[in-house]
Design a protein around this motif. Structure first.
Motif, mmCIF file in Angstrom:
data_model
loop_
_atom_site.group_PDB
_atom_site.id
_atom_site.type_symbol
_atom_site.label_atom_id
_atom_site.label_comp_id
_atom_site.label_asym_id
_atom_site.label_seq_id
_atom_site.Cartn_x
_atom_site.Cartn_y
_atom_site.Cartn_z
ATOM 1 N N PHE A 197 9.176 18.699 -15.388
ATOM 2 C CA PHE A 197 8.735 17.571 -14.557
ATOM 3 C C PHE A 197 9.834 16.508 -14.431
ATOM 4 O O PHE A 197 9.934 15.842 -13.405
ATOM 5 C CB PHE A 197 7.435 16.980 -15.107
ATOM 6 C CG PHE A 197 6.232 17.700 -14.584
ATOM 7 C CD1 PHE A 197 5.646 17.314 -13.389
ATOM 8 C CD2 PHE A 197 5.725 18.807 -15.236
ATOM 9 C CE1 PHE A 197 4.558 18.004 -12.877
ATOM 10 C CE2 PHE A 197 4.639 19.503 -14.736
ATOM 11 C CZ PHE A 197 4.048 19.094 -13.555
ATOM 12 N N PRO A 223 4.008 19.508 -3.617
ATOM 13 C CA PRO A 223 3.154 20.193 -4.574
ATOM 14 C C PRO A 223 3.377 21.721 -4.644
ATOM 15 O O PRO A 223 2.487 22.436 -5.061
ATOM 16 C CB PRO A 223 1.768 19.902 -4.010
ATOM 17 C CG PRO A 223 1.973 19.887 -2.531
ATOM 18 C CD PRO A 223 3.376 19.418 -2.289
ATOM 19 N N PHE A 228 5.452 11.805 -8.461
ATOM 20 C CA PHE A 228 4.601 12.800 -9.122
ATOM 21 C C PHE A 228 5.339 13.472 -10.289
ATOM 22 O O PHE A 228 4.708 13.826 -11.290
ATOM 23 C CB PHE A 228 4.091 13.824 -8.111
ATOM 24 C CG PHE A 228 3.082 13.235 -7.186
ATOM 25 C CD1 PHE A 228 1.800 12.939 -7.626
ATOM 26 C CD2 PHE A 228 3.400 12.916 -5.879
ATOM 27 C CE1 PHE A 228 0.865 12.358 -6.783
ATOM 28 C CE2 PHE A 228 2.475 12.336 -5.024
ATOM 29 C CZ PHE A 228 1.205 12.054 -5.476
ATOM 30 N N ALA A 265 2.641 12.754 -18.607
ATOM 31 C CA ALA A 265 1.378 13.374 -19.038
ATOM 32 C C ALA A 265 1.567 14.651 -19.851
ATOM 33 O O ALA A 265 0.598 15.173 -20.390
ATOM 34 C CB ALA A 265 0.535 13.672 -17.802
ATOM 35 N N LYS A 266 2.788 15.152 -19.957
ATOM 36 C CA LYS A 266 2.975 16.473 -20.575
ATOM 37 C C LYS A 266 3.194 16.397 -22.084
ATOM 38 O O LYS A 266 3.822 15.481 -22.582
ATOM 39 C CB LYS A 266 4.145 17.206 -19.914
ATOM 40 C CG LYS A 266 3.900 17.506 -18.460
ATOM 41 C CD LYS A 266 2.748 18.459 -18.264
ATOM 42 C CE LYS A 266 2.297 18.537 -16.836
ATOM 43 N NZ LYS A 266 1.402 17.456 -16.402
ATOM 44 N N LYS A 267 2.685 17.421 -22.775
ATOM 45 C CA LYS A 267 2.836 17.472 -24.236
ATOM 46 C C LYS A 267 3.816 18.569 -24.656
ATOM 47 O O LYS A 267 4.228 18.633 -25.794
ATOM 48 C CB LYS A 267 1.478 17.774 -24.874
ATOM 49 C CG LYS A 267 0.426 16.723 -24.579
ATOM 50 C CD LYS A 267 -0.911 17.184 -25.087
ATOM 51 C CE LYS A 267 -1.973 16.174 -24.753
ATOM 52 N NZ LYS A 267 -3.295 16.613 -25.193
ATOM 53 N N ILE A 287 -2.541 9.202 -16.465
ATOM 54 C CA ILE A 287 -2.252 10.516 -17.055
ATOM 55 C C ILE A 287 -3.413 11.479 -16.786
ATOM 56 O O ILE A 287 -3.201 12.642 -16.429
ATOM 57 C CB ILE A 287 -1.987 10.374 -18.572
ATOM 58 C CG1 ILE A 287 -0.636 9.683 -18.784
ATOM 59 C CG2 ILE A 287 -1.999 11.723 -19.279
ATOM 60 C CD1 ILE A 287 -0.349 9.287 -20.207
ATOM 61 N N ILE A 341 5.164 10.838 -13.169
ATOM 62 C CA ILE A 341 3.818 10.760 -13.762
ATOM 63 C C ILE A 341 3.531 12.052 -14.530
ATOM 64 O O ILE A 341 2.991 12.029 -15.634
ATOM 65 C CB ILE A 341 2.740 10.526 -12.674
ATOM 66 C CG1 ILE A 341 2.971 9.186 -11.982
ATOM 67 C CG2 ILE A 341 1.337 10.547 -13.275
ATOM 68 C CD1 ILE A 341 2.056 8.918 -10.810
ATOM 69 N N GLY A 342 3.922 13.174 -13.931
ATOM 70 C CA GLY A 342 3.697 14.469 -14.577
ATOM 71 C C GLY A 342 4.411 14.547 -15.920
ATOM 72 O O GLY A 342 3.855 15.021 -16.904
ATOM 73 N N THR A 379 7.141 25.294 -12.709
ATOM 74 C CA THR A 379 6.640 24.826 -13.997
ATOM 75 C C THR A 379 6.157 26.009 -14.851
ATOM 76 O O THR A 379 6.362 26.020 -16.062
ATOM 77 C CB THR A 379 5.521 23.790 -13.826
ATOM 78 O OG1 THR A 379 4.613 24.256 -12.850
ATOM 79 C CG2 THR A 379 6.063 22.453 -13.392
ATOM 80 N N ARG A 384 4.965 35.712 -10.183
ATOM 81 C CA ARG A 384 4.821 34.551 -9.304
ATOM 82 C C ARG A 384 6.192 34.087 -8.797
ATOM 83 O O ARG A 384 6.361 33.727 -7.635
ATOM 84 C CB ARG A 384 4.162 33.438 -10.127
ATOM 85 C CG ARG A 384 3.596 32.305 -9.314
ATOM 86 C CD ARG A 384 2.729 31.482 -10.227
ATOM 87 N NE ARG A 384 2.378 30.232 -9.593
ATOM 88 C CZ ARG A 384 1.548 29.363 -10.121
ATOM 89 N NH1 ARG A 384 0.964 29.596 -11.269
ATOM 90 N NH2 ARG A 384 1.263 28.241 -9.494
ATOM 91 N N GLU A 407 -3.264 12.592 -13.222
ATOM 92 C CA GLU A 407 -2.179 13.562 -13.018
ATOM 93 C C GLU A 407 -2.581 14.933 -13.542
ATOM 94 O O GLU A 407 -2.332 15.944 -12.891
ATOM 95 C CB GLU A 407 -0.920 13.060 -13.739
ATOM 96 C CG GLU A 407 0.364 13.754 -13.330
ATOM 97 C CD GLU A 407 0.541 15.139 -13.914
ATOM 98 O OE1 GLU A 407 1.234 15.966 -13.320
ATOM 99 O OE2 GLU A 407 -0.047 15.422 -14.990
ATOM 100 N N THR A 459 7.551 34.234 -4.814
ATOM 101 C CA THR A 459 7.961 32.992 -4.146
ATOM 102 C C THR A 459 9.427 33.069 -3.729
ATOM 103 O O THR A 459 9.776 32.725 -2.589
ATOM 104 C CB THR A 459 7.769 31.793 -5.099
ATOM 105 O OG1 THR A 459 6.571 31.980 -5.821
ATOM 106 C CG2 THR A 459 7.720 30.490 -4.360
ATOM 107 N N HIS A 463 5.378 23.314 -6.583
ATOM 108 C CA HIS A 463 6.231 23.476 -7.761
ATOM 109 C C HIS A 463 5.610 24.382 -8.830
ATOM 110 O O HIS A 463 6.192 24.546 -9.893
ATOM 111 C CB HIS A 463 6.485 22.099 -8.380
ATOM 112 C CG HIS A 463 5.223 21.442 -8.832
ATOM 113 N ND1 HIS A 463 4.332 20.878 -7.949
ATOM 114 C CD2 HIS A 463 4.681 21.283 -10.052
ATOM 115 C CE1 HIS A 463 3.299 20.404 -8.625
ATOM 116 N NE2 HIS A 463 3.483 20.632 -9.906
#
Lengths: 515, 626
Positions: free
Chosen positions: A327, A249, A310, A317-319, B537, A313-314, A255, A177, B540, A181, A251
């Motif tokens: 992000f 968007p 974004f 939300a990430k673990k 969250i 926020i991203g 990631t 990928r 998102e 790109t 990205h």
């Protein structure tokens, strides 16, 4: 002497990469190949460090007002390369490139040290890191479009192989990928470059000759229509950058690459490549397309705003720590774009300064994520039920907690740390140019603070989980590569004057051309 | 100036040293901090009569606009507040027996040193940049002070996280506001009198800065941390994470006051502060735990002080802030002392009596009773605003709330089951706070500033020295207005005291448990915000999934693969057709010569020998003839 030093800086890592690969397999006392592997590692290390010393020496010896050929270039070296196409080997540094040179010079030796104990084909990983270092330095210093493209395109390959050979479970897909790109991006950049080359007479790739909107107003006939060359070339350059810099968007490649790669590759990508890519875009667009930049500045700011929101926020939300870093990088790219798009002296200077501070901060964070993975084999800081995986690490690794804390608050722009200066200048510049944008920056910073503090809390504080017991504090070697980053962040925050004075004249020169 | 800067840096370094090596030097740590603090106090004393400032560049040069300057300013207000904060630090160190249960006392000492350096910077700074750096040190100090509990459990981790996060948000907004002001080419050197025009850019910037500073008071709706239960020492929470942080933030507000008044942002902020005070007071009414009630009370008092600053000026705002906050700090100290220990000896009974007396005197002080500095300021404020009924009503409600809560806290904390066995030194030390909150201490007048015309012949007024203003009643000329103000002031306070006495034996769930819980948990704002964050969250993750899986893998990937497949198939078929033609063409071209060669090789063409011989003979004849 200085002119040759810049070439030496670019060539040394290449030489090191080849030399360490050619060291014959020698059996040591234990009958293994540890002797030759050790020699190869040291060879890689020495070449990278010497290249970095050259870079640091050049930046330190730079003085404001060193003028070469009417521009603020320093240590320029020019040689004919392909005479018939006016392609030259033209390298130099100026205020725009100095912070990035520092970044590459500081981070790459640390990356090589961080991969010191790699078992799987260490020569390969060290060699590719050295090629990456050389190509990034070349792309930063190049003053000829073709040379810049050559080095820029060259950066694609080490990343591809590093990803495909040392990455995670889905490394092939991620590498594929990425290469697709990046290659498409490179094609667009090449088209832009060729358009510029043929637009003016006599044809040239020299950035210094093309400086100041020489391409502006030139047209090209196609299918019976006249097209604006500068506009078309700027469009292709922008598409190329969208494909090579993480822009929301588009990205996904970024990631995926960040999650599937090893710590050093993720650092190379987020902490070094992204700032250099933003620099590359700035260098070409501000030098060659001032009219177009002025026209589309608000679009750049808008894209930056999208990235800030974004990205932040991203990150919240990430673990996964590496995804979190990706992000965070996305969000910070937004800050940089807003600073550049402001076209205000403070904003642009801030963005250039922030490229260095951000690179160091993200590198530090990436090294922290790598240490977590090395010790526990886990990279997620929260499990599927949002329960902390680590927890209570501060009791086992106080030095790591302290160093990570400094790096985290620098990324947030705490006063007296590197991130503060860049972010404050970006806010000043963008507020002057686009008042409402501070709301976006404010929301981004608040969310980023929440995200980083949340990671810190879940990793270092709370009741000790099983994973925390596996923790030992930073070894001397690990301190050796974490502390320079912390030291540099403190220096950049407490005493920003010398570097700002280097950056300012070049930025003023470019902005004056624009105005 | 140099020695003062050295004292600040020394305190900071002592703090860092103890943070890094505190465990090894736990016995020497407290003495190091005491020495640092004493050095700070002495340097403040030495510089008391000196006026001056030093300005330096930080980001950019000192004489440039649109950049960040730093510098120190010597003025009595800054020096007095530095000394007072140093005194609070010493109070913590000398009362270390109150913190015996703290697991890592060395981190508390470290925090004291760092916070002292921070508050000195905040009050002595010449520009907001250094003041905010000072505040960031206090946030850091507060974070370090919770260090003994960092790894105890997830609840303590969340507590530390929330406390630091909320402080950091305030810091970010403050820094953004300052940057925005600096970008508007404004001189934000507090030593210079300059004119600020009320243009939108400056107003927006000021809003950011003031909001950031206001957040350090932990006001409504940011009450989450205040209401969280924790095993962190209550006094540490009150002193380092609330009181000193609030004082430092007030430094920024009070220094900015003339400029903020010029651009006209104060009335709006005054009303917002009143609103925050009201809601945090309501939340405090319904607390069953007096520790939480103290923290909420402090938040209310700081909000009210901001309103006073906005509507009545620096002197009133500062006096209300310092009087009330010192009163409640003393109350917190006495509350802890009263609740500490398990002795029943005669000495313990005596100690208990003294501590309990201190507790109720503190309640008087925290209610703004006569004799304390906040009383004169409050009466003076009411004397000036009697035409503005809304403001009078708001102030009356705030006074009632503070008095009611202070006395309720005193009743709750004063319920003693066992007598204290804390040493006498610790019992008398908090009385110093009450002495510092007396009106005579600040105004020099025995009436504590309540009587308009009374001036002390013995002491100079510190407030006049600080603000160069003529006391609390400089606009109140009418005697009738003065008495009316006194009535309006003491009415709500007395009512609050009576209501607190009435509520002494009653639970807050007296009316309705549901409503009480709703108010006690700060109107469920925390729950709502957590849900909002959860939704954010989730959204998102959904967007990311759509972008990554649906858009990239399903669409872009599929389109790419299909397009590439079709293109390659078309290319392959084109290639095969072209190749066929090419092969056919080649075959036709080579057919004839190949056939000839084939016939020759087969022997079907033997006569070619005659033909060759004939040609050779002809050539021979030709050469012979010539």
């Amino acid at each position: 002497m200085k002119e040759h030093l810049i070439t030496l800086m670019i060539i040394l890592p290449f030489v090191g990469a080849v030399a360490q690969a050619l060291i014959p397999q020698l059996k040591g006392k234990r009958g293994d190949h540890e002797l030759s592997s050790g020699m190869a590692r040291w060879c890689a290390m020495v070449s990278s460090v010497f290249a970095s010393i050259c870079g640091l020496f050049l930046v330190i010896s730079m003085k404001t007002g060193d003028l070469t050929g009417g521009t603020t270039l320093y240590a320029r070296e020019t040689l004919a390369w392909v005479g018939s196409y006016a392609i030259t080997y033209d390298v130099a540094i100026d205020g725009l490139s100095a912070p990035l040179m520092l970044l590459v010079s500081i981070v790459f030796p640390l990356l090589i040290v961080s991969e010191w104990k790699t078992l799987k084909n260490p020569r390969g990983i060290h060699g590719l890191l050295l090629i990456l270092q050389a190509s990034l330095l070349g792309a930063i210093c190049a003053q000829d479009l073709f040379l810049a493209f050559f080095f820029w395109a060259l950066t694609t390959l080490p990343f591809y192989f590093l990803m495909a050979m040392w990455g995670g479970a889905e490394r092939e897909a991620a590498a594929f990928r990425y290469i697709i790109t990046a290659s498409i991006g490179n094609v667009f950049l090449f088209i832009a470059m060729i358009l510029v080359y043929y637009a003016i007479e006599p044809h040239t790739f020299s950035i210094q000759t093309l400086l100041g909107g020489k391409v502006a107003g030139k047209t090209i006939g196609l299918f019976g229509h006249e097209f604006n060359v500068a506009g078309a070339a700027f469009l292709f350059l922008s598409i190329s950058m969208i494909l090579r810099v993480p822009i929301w968007p588009f990205h996904g490649w970024f990631t995926t690459l960040a999650t599937q790669s090893t710590a050093s590759v993720a650092i190379g990508l987020c902490g070094v490549f992204v700032p250099v890519a933003i620099y590359f875009f700035t260098r070409i667009s501000f030098s060659l397309f001032p009219v177009e930049i002025a026209k589309f500045a608000s679009v750049i700011v808008l894209i930056g705003a999208g990235n800030v929101i974004f990205g932040a926020i991203g990150a919240v939300a990430k673990k996964d720590l590496r995804l979190f870093m990706a992000f965070l990088c996305l969000c910070q790219v937004g800050f940089l774009l807003i600073g550049l798009g402001s076209l205000d002296e403070l904003g642009v200077v801030g963005a250039i300064y922030q490229e260095l501070a951000l690179g160091l901060g993200l590198s530090g964070f990436g090294l922290f994520a790598g240490l977590m993975y090395t010790r526990t084999g886990k990279i997620n800081y929260l499990d599927d039920s949002d329960r902390p995986v680590f927890g209570g690490v501060v009791a086992y690794a106080p030095a790591l907690a302290l160093v990570t804390g400094v790096i985290a608050v620098s990324l947030l722009g705490l006063p007296a740390l590197g991130g503060f200066v860049g972010q404050i200048l970006i806010i000043m510049g963008s507020y002057a140019a686009y008042t409402p944008i501070v709301l976006v920056l404010g929301v981004g910073l608040i969310l980023m603070t929440y995200g980083l503090f949340s990671v810190y809390r879940h990793v270092f504080f709370g009741g000790s989980k099983n994973e925390a017991a596996k923790f030992s504090d930073l070894s001397w070697g690990e301190k050796g590569y974490m502390l320079p980053i912390v030291g540099m962040l403190l220096f950049l925050g407490l005493y920003p004057k010398p570097l700002l004075e280097l950056v300012k004249p070049t930025v003023l020169e470019l902005l004056s051309i624009m105005k | 100036m140099t020695e003062l800067m050295s004292a600040i840096v020394l305190n900071f370094l002592i703090g860092i040293l103890l943070l890094l090596f505190g465990r090894r030097f736990s016995r020497q740590g407290d003495w190091l901090v005491v020495l640092g603090l004493l050095f700070l106090e002495v340097t403040c004393g030495i510089n008391w009569k000196i006026r001056g400032y030093v300005l330096m560049g930080w980001i950019g040069k000192w004489n440039e606009l649109k950049t960040a300057h730093v510098g120190l300013m010597l003025d009595p207000l800054g020096l007095a507040m530095t000394m007072l904060a140093g005194g609070i630090g010493l109070l913590i160190i000398f009362n270390r027996n109150l913190f015996q249960k703290v697991p890592r006392i060395d981190r508390v000492f470290s925090a004291v040193a760092i916070c002292s350096a921070g508050i000195s910077l905040a009050w002595l700074s010449l520009t907001p940049w250094l003041a905010l750096l000072g505040i960031s040190l206090i946030i850091f100090g507060g974070f370090v002070s919770m260090g003994g509990r960092w790894d105890e459990g997830d609840r303590e981790a969340l507590f530390t996280f929330r406390g630091t996060l909320e402080g950091f948000w305030g810091l970010l907004l403050g820094l953004m506001g300052t940057a925005m002001l600096a970008s508007s080419e404004l001189i934000i050197n507090w030593n210079q009198q300059v004119f600020w025009s009320a243009n939108p850019k400056i107003i927006y910037a000021a809003v950011f800065l003031v909001t950031g500073a206001f957040l350090f008071f932990r006001p409504f709706p940011f009450l989450g941390w205040t209401l969280m239960p924790s095993r962190v020492s209550f006094l540490i929470r009150v002193l380092l994470s609330s009181l000193l942080l609030g004082w430092a933030a007030f430094a920024v507000l009070i220094r900015m006051e003339p400029r903020l008044r010029m651009i006209g942002v104060f009335p709006a902020f005054g009303w917002a502060a009143f609103g925050a005070a009201f809601f945090s007071a309501v939340c405090g009414f319904f607390q069953e735990d007096w520790h939480k009630a103290v923290l909420l009370w402090l938040s209310t008092a700081f909000s009210l002080s901001t309103a006073a600053l906005a509507f009545a000026g620096s002197t009133t705002g500062f006096s209300i802030m310092i009087g009330l906050s010192l009163g409640m700090t003393a109350l917190a100290f006495f509350g802890v002392i009263v609740n500490e220990g398990s002795s029943r000896s005669t000495t313990a009974r005596k100690k208990n009596l003294w501590a309990k007396t201190g507790l109720f005197i503190s309640a008087f002080c925290a209610s703004g009773f006569i004799g304390f500095i906040s009383c004169g300021a409050g009466v003076g404020w009411l004397g000036k605003i009697q035409e503005d009924i809304t403001q009078v009503v708001c102030l009356a409600i705030a006074l009632f709330s503070l008095a009611y809560s202070a006395w309720r806290i005193a009743w709750m904390a004063g319920v003693i089951r066992k007598f204290t066995d804390i040493n006498w030194f610790s019992i008398f030390m908090p009385y110093l706070l009450l002495i510092c909150s007396l009106g005579v201490f600040w105004t020099g007048a025995l009436g504590g500033g309540v009587a308009p015309d009374f001036r002390s012949p013995l002491f100079a007024s510190l407030l006049t020295l600080f603000f160069q203003e003529g006391g609390f009643f400089s606009g109140v000329v009418d005697e009738h207005r003065y008495y009316l103000a006194l009535g309006i002031y003491f009415g709500p306070i007395l009512l609050g005291m009576i209501a607190a006495r009435w509520m002494r034996s009653r639970k807050t769930t007296y009316i309705s448990p549901g409503i009480a819980k709703f108010f006690a948990e700060s109107f469920y704002i925390d729950t709502i915000m957590n849900s909002f964050l959860g939704y954010l969250i989730a959204i998102e993750r959904r967007i990311e999934f759509i972008l990554s899986h649906s858009v990239w893998e399903k669409w872009i990937n599929r389109i790419s693969v299909t397009t590439l497949g079709k293109a390659s198939r078309a290319s392959a078929s084109f290639d095969s057709v072209v190749s066929g033609y090419q092969l056919n063409f080649t075959r036709k071209i080579v057919y004839l010569p190949a056939k000839v060669v084939q016939l020759m090789q087969n022997g079907d063409l033997q006569w070619y020998l005659f033909w060759v011989i004939g040609i050779a003979a002809a050539l021979l004849v030709r050469f012979l003839v010539i």
